[in-house]
Design a protein around this motif. Structure first.
Motif, PDB file in Angstrom:
ATOM      1  N   VAL A 206      47.463  22.752  53.201  1.00  0.00           N
ATOM      2  CA  VAL A 206      48.420  23.503  54.007  1.00  0.00           C
ATOM      3  C   VAL A 206      49.662  23.783  53.173  1.00  0.00           C
ATOM      4  CG1 VAL A 206      50.008  23.278  55.959  1.00  0.00           C
ATOM      5  CG2 VAL A 206      47.603  22.673  56.246  1.00  0.00           C
ATOM      6  N   MET A 207      50.255  24.946  53.391  1.00  0.00           N
ATOM      7  CA  MET A 207      51.526  25.282  52.751  1.00  0.00           C
ATOM      8  C   MET A 207      52.566  25.536  53.833  1.00  0.00           C
ATOM      9  SD  MET A 207      50.640  29.138  51.439  1.00  0.00           S
ATOM     10  CE  MET A 207      50.060  30.409  52.582  1.00  0.00           C
ATOM     11  N   ALA A 208      53.832  25.428  53.458  1.00  0.00           N
ATOM     12  CA  ALA A 208      54.941  25.679  54.375  1.00  0.00           C
ATOM     13  C   ALA A 208      55.848  26.736  53.767  1.00  0.00           C
ATOM     14  CB  ALA A 208      55.723  24.399  54.638  1.00  0.00           C
ATOM     15  N   GLU A 209      56.429  27.566  54.644  1.00  0.00           N
ATOM     16  CA  GLU A 209      57.305  28.636  54.161  1.00  0.00           C
ATOM     17  C   GLU A 209      58.523  28.755  55.060  1.00  0.00           C
ATOM     18  OE1 GLU A 209      57.048  33.242  52.572  1.00  0.00           O
ATOM     19  OE2 GLU A 209      55.369  32.386  53.682  1.00  0.00           O
ATOM     20  N   ALA A 210      59.700  28.752  54.460  1.00  0.00           N
ATOM     21  CA  ALA A 210      60.959  28.995  55.153  1.00  0.00           C
ATOM     22  C   ALA A 210      61.482  30.332  54.660  1.00  0.00           C
ATOM     23  CB  ALA A 210      61.957  27.875  54.869  1.00  0.00           C
ATOM     24  N   ASP A 211      61.363  31.366  55.513  1.00  0.00           N
ATOM     25  CA  ASP A 211      61.592  32.738  55.079  1.00  0.00           C
ATOM     26  C   ASP A 211      60.729  32.988  53.835  1.00  0.00           C
ATOM     27  OD1 ASP A 211      63.158  33.304  57.242  1.00  0.00           O
ATOM     28  OD2 ASP A 211      65.070  33.128  56.194  1.00  0.00           O
ATOM     29  N   SER A 212      61.291  33.136  52.653  1.00  0.00           N
ATOM     30  CA  SER A 212      60.465  33.416  51.476  1.00  0.00           C
ATOM     31  C   SER A 212      60.310  32.212  50.552  1.00  0.00           C
ATOM     32  CB  SER A 212      61.069  34.580  50.676  1.00  0.00           C
ATOM     33  OG  SER A 212      62.387  34.259  50.263  1.00  0.00           O
ATOM     34  N   HIS A 213      60.780  31.039  50.975  1.00  0.00           N
ATOM     35  CA  HIS A 213      60.678  29.824  50.149  1.00  0.00           C
ATOM     36  C   HIS A 213      59.360  29.125  50.480  1.00  0.00           C
ATOM     37  CE1 HIS A 213      62.489  26.524  47.746  1.00  0.00           C
ATOM     38  NE2 HIS A 213      61.679  25.788  48.478  1.00  0.00           N
ATOM     39  N   LEU A 214      58.445  29.116  49.526  1.00  0.00           N
ATOM     40  CA  LEU A 214      57.088  28.619  49.759  1.00  0.00           C
ATOM     41  C   LEU A 214      56.873  27.265  49.090  1.00  0.00           C
ATOM     42  CD1 LEU A 214      54.217  29.335  50.863  1.00  0.00           C
ATOM     43  CD2 LEU A 214      53.740  30.336  48.629  1.00  0.00           C
ATOM     44  N   VAL A 215      56.248  26.336  49.822  1.00  0.00           N
ATOM     45  CA  VAL A 215      55.916  25.012  49.299  1.00  0.00           C
ATOM     46  C   VAL A 215      54.433  24.758  49.546  1.00  0.00           C
ATOM     47  CG1 VAL A 215      56.429  22.544  49.371  1.00  0.00           C
ATOM     48  CG2 VAL A 215      58.245  24.202  49.864  1.00  0.00           C
ATOM     49  N   GLN A 216      53.697  24.411  48.495  1.00  0.00           N
ATOM     50  CA  GLN A 216      52.258  24.182  48.581  1.00  0.00           C
ATOM     51  C   GLN A 216      51.945  22.703  48.813  1.00  0.00           C
ATOM     52  OE1 GLN A 216      49.908  26.421  48.626  1.00  0.00           O
ATOM     53  NE2 GLN A 216      50.652  28.252  47.587  1.00  0.00           N
ATOM     54  N   ASN A 217      50.742  22.463  49.358  1.00  0.00           N
ATOM     55  CA  ASN A 217      50.184  21.100  49.500  1.00  0.00           C
ATOM     56  C   ASN A 217      51.118  20.151  50.245  1.00  0.00           C
ATOM     57  OD1 ASN A 217      47.785  21.764  48.042  1.00  0.00           O
ATOM     58  ND2 ASN A 217      48.952  21.601  46.135  1.00  0.00           N
ATOM     59  N   VAL A 218      51.581  20.598  51.415  1.00  0.00           N
ATOM     60  CA  VAL A 218      52.466  19.752  52.201  1.00  0.00           C
ATOM     61  C   VAL A 218      51.647  18.787  53.055  1.00  0.00           C
ATOM     62  CG1 VAL A 218      54.282  21.495  52.257  1.00  0.00           C
ATOM     63  CG2 VAL A 218      52.610  21.410  54.115  1.00  0.00           C
ATOM     64  N   VAL A 219      52.254  17.637  53.346  1.00  0.00           N
ATOM     65  CA  VAL A 219      51.620  16.673  54.258  1.00  0.00           C
ATOM     66  C   VAL A 219      52.459  16.478  55.522  1.00  0.00           C
ATOM     67  CG1 VAL A 219      50.281  15.471  52.492  1.00  0.00           C
ATOM     68  CG2 VAL A 219      52.635  14.745  52.962  1.00  0.00           C
ATOM     69  N   THR A 220      53.758  16.663  55.428  1.00  0.00           N
ATOM     70  CA  THR A 220      54.624  16.664  56.608  1.00  0.00           C
ATOM     71  C   THR A 220      55.675  17.753  56.447  1.00  0.00           C
ATOM     72  OG1 THR A 220      56.233  15.062  55.753  1.00  0.00           O
ATOM     73  CG2 THR A 220      54.344  14.182  56.968  1.00  0.00           C
ATOM     74  N   VAL A 221      56.053  18.358  57.571  1.00  0.00           N
ATOM     75  CA  VAL A 221      57.115  19.363  57.585  1.00  0.00           C
ATOM     76  C   VAL A 221      58.008  19.066  58.787  1.00  0.00           C
ATOM     77  CG1 VAL A 221      57.699  21.803  57.708  1.00  0.00           C
ATOM     78  CG2 VAL A 221      55.618  21.093  56.521  1.00  0.00           C
ATOM     79  N   GLU A 222      59.293  18.866  58.536  1.00  0.00           N
ATOM     80  CA  GLU A 222      60.250  18.599  59.596  1.00  0.00           C
ATOM     81  C   GLU A 222      61.223  19.767  59.697  1.00  0.00           C
ATOM     82  OE1 GLU A 222      61.488  14.257  59.888  1.00  0.00           O
ATOM     83  OE2 GLU A 222      60.719  14.356  57.822  1.00  0.00           O
ATOM     84  N   ILE A 223      61.489  20.196  60.934  1.00  0.00           N
ATOM     85  CA  ILE A 223      62.275  21.403  61.175  1.00  0.00           C
ATOM     86  C   ILE A 223      63.315  21.123  62.256  1.00  0.00           C
ATOM     87  CG2 ILE A 223      62.172  23.840  61.843  1.00  0.00           C
ATOM     88  CD1 ILE A 223      59.045  23.498  61.214  1.00  0.00           C
TER      89      ILE A 223
END
Length: 251
Positions: A206-223
């Motif tokens: 899974v990847m996470a994206e905040a607007d155009s900031h992309l992070v690959q291989n995430v295991v947790t995402v806090e918002i």
């Protein structure tokens, strides 16, 4: 009025900037009373992120495609238009993403933070809100948290709700949910702290994206929302964000 003109790299934006600078002059961003941004919505988001610390109002003029955050381009009466403009204040989301290698990444998003599958298999997500488990397992292509200002962007394309600009609400929207079948998401208070945990992260990356900031291989995402950070957008009278959000619902 001291104006700083910034523009995207597109030929139309650069041509427009040259014409406006020749007519109204130009100052450095830190010295300006107002910043005029020429381009599309993507450039506007980029400009707002870059100039966050300045606290200056930003008046956009569309030299891109959609232009939801922009005003109509015109070289006439710019000072009067800026003086008469309505101001909308929007607050970003903050994302903290932890990757499989233990690294942590932080970013801000004005539109949305999205968590998306990056492999051939659907993602499996566990959803916790304010420390309380709300969904044990969401099987999907992804999920996102959208602000009112961003609710007409990716969120709306994923069949999420359009949120009034003055509402203290965030949209949690599933992207192509498989289980629970047809789950349409939830409305959350703006104070909510949301955590996505990736289940079977190695098998289902899974990847996470905040607007155009992309992070690959995430295991947790806090918002969570960042009420202490404010972006000031200017719109022509009768064409502010509130009117645009209403108009989108009656197209």
């Amino acid at each position: 009025m001291k104006i700083a003109f910034v523009a995207s790299d597109s030929p139309s934006a650069q041509t427009g900037r040259a014409a406006l600078v020749g007519r109204y002059g130009n100052v450095e961003e830190a010295e300006a009373d107002v910043i005029v941004a020429l381009g599309g919505d993507g450039f506007m988001l980029e400009a707002l992120h870059r100039m966050q610390s300045l606290g200056k109002p930003v008046y956009g003029m569309n030299r891109g495609t959609v232009g939801f955050l922009m005003n109509e381009y015109s070289e006439s009466d710019l000072v009067e238009r800026v003086r008469d403009a309505e101001e909308a204040v929007i607050h970003p989301l903050s994302m903290q993403a932890t990757c499989a290698d233990g690294s942590t990444h932080r970013a801000l998003a004005l539109n949305e933070v999205s968590v998306l599958r990056s492999g051939s298999q659907a993602a499996k997500l566990r959803i916790t809100i304010d420390g309380r488990l709300r969904m044990e397992e969401l099987v999907c292509d992804g999920a996102l948290i959208a602000t009112p200002a961003g609710s007409t962007a990716y969120n709306y394309s994923a069949h999420g709700p359009i949120l009034p600009i003055g509402s203290d609400v965030l949209a949690l929207t599933a992207i192509a949910p498989f289980r629970p079948r047809r789950w349409r998401g939830a409305l959350l208070p703006s104070t909510a702290q949301v955590r996505f945990d990736v289940i079977e992260a190695e098998k289902r990356p899974v990847m996470a994206e905040a607007d155009s900031h992309l992070v690959q291989n995430v295991v947790t995402v806090e918002i969570r929302s960042e009420p202490e950070i404010a972006h000031r957008l200017l719109f022509d009278p009768g064409h502010g964000l509130e009117e645009r959000l209403l108009r989108e619902q009656f197209v």
